[in-house]
Scaffold this motif. Sequence first.
Motif, PDB file in Angstrom:
ATOM      1  N   GLU A  21       7.022  -5.188 -54.230  1.00  0.00           N
ATOM      2  CA  GLU A  21       8.185  -4.315 -54.097  1.00  0.00           C
ATOM      3  C   GLU A  21       7.912  -3.212 -53.072  1.00  0.00           C
ATOM      4  N   GLU A  22       6.746  -2.605 -53.155  1.00  0.00           N
ATOM      5  CA  GLU A  22       6.374  -1.553 -52.206  1.00  0.00           C
ATOM      6  C   GLU A  22       6.265  -2.106 -50.785  1.00  0.00           C
ATOM      7  N   PHE A  24       7.800  -4.716 -49.571  1.00  0.00           N
ATOM      8  CA  PHE A  24       9.113  -5.122 -49.065  1.00  0.00           C
ATOM      9  C   PHE A  24       9.946  -3.924 -48.612  1.00  0.00           C
ATOM     10  N   LYS A  25       9.637  -2.740 -49.093  1.00  0.00           N
ATOM     11  CA  LYS A  25      10.375  -1.548 -48.654  1.00  0.00           C
ATOM     12  C   LYS A  25      10.296  -1.383 -47.139  1.00  0.00           C
ATOM     13  N   HIS A  26       9.229  -1.863 -46.529  1.00  0.00           N
ATOM     14  CA  HIS A  26       9.091  -1.791 -45.071  1.00  0.00           C
ATOM     15  C   HIS A  26      10.005  -2.797 -44.366  1.00  0.00           C
ATOM     16  N   CYS A  27      10.457  -3.789 -45.088  1.00  0.00           N
ATOM     17  CA  CYS A  27      11.266  -4.859 -44.507  1.00  0.00           C
ATOM     18  C   CYS A  27      12.768  -4.582 -44.602  1.00  0.00           C
ATOM     19  N   VAL A  28      13.147  -3.755 -45.572  1.00  0.00           N
ATOM     20  CA  VAL A  28      14.553  -3.530 -45.900  1.00  0.00           C
ATOM     21  C   VAL A  28      15.369  -3.006 -44.720  1.00  0.00           C
ATOM     22  N   LYS A  33      18.324  -5.288 -48.274  1.00  0.00           N
ATOM     23  CA  LYS A  33      17.738  -5.148 -49.616  1.00  0.00           C
ATOM     24  C   LYS A  33      17.406  -6.485 -50.266  1.00  0.00           C
ATOM     25  N   GLN A  34      18.122  -7.527 -49.880  1.00  0.00           N
ATOM     26  CA  GLN A  34      17.866  -8.849 -50.450  1.00  0.00           C
ATOM     27  C   GLN A  34      17.507  -9.860 -49.371  1.00  0.00           C
ATOM     28  N   LYS A  79       3.572  -3.384 -40.476  1.00  0.00           N
ATOM     29  CA  LYS A  79       4.312  -3.319 -41.736  1.00  0.00           C
ATOM     30  C   LYS A  79       3.681  -4.197 -42.820  1.00  0.00           C
TER      31      LYS A  79
END
Length: 100
Positions: A21-22, A24-28, A33-34, A79
Motif C-alpha cells: 500500500e505504501e 503504491f502511493k508513489h504510483c497513484v 488510485k486503482q 519510485k
Amino acid sequence: MKKFIFLAIIAFSALFGVESEELFKHCVVCHGKQGELVAIKSSPRLSSLGVEELSTRLTKILDGSTLMSKKYVAMHKIKLKRLAPEKTDEFAEYVVGLKK
C-alpha cells in the motif's frame, strides 16, 4: 508457542499489505488510485494487466531490460526502490486486486 507463531504470521501478513500500500502511493499520481489511468499517454492501465504481465513489467523495470525510455526507467526505479525483485509477484497481486 503456537500462539506466538500464529501472531507472527498475522503480523507479517499485515506488514506486507502495508508495504504494498505504501509503495503504491508513489504510483497513484500517474496511474490512479486503482491503476485505472493511462500514464503519460502511452502506458497501459495497470488495472487492465494480469498479475503475471504486471510482475514481468516490474521485473524488467528493476533489471533495466524494459524498452521504456531511460528517463522513465530512472523515474520508476526511484519510485520502486523499496521493491525487491523477488516481491514483484506479491506487489502485482496487490495492484491488480485494487480494481475489485
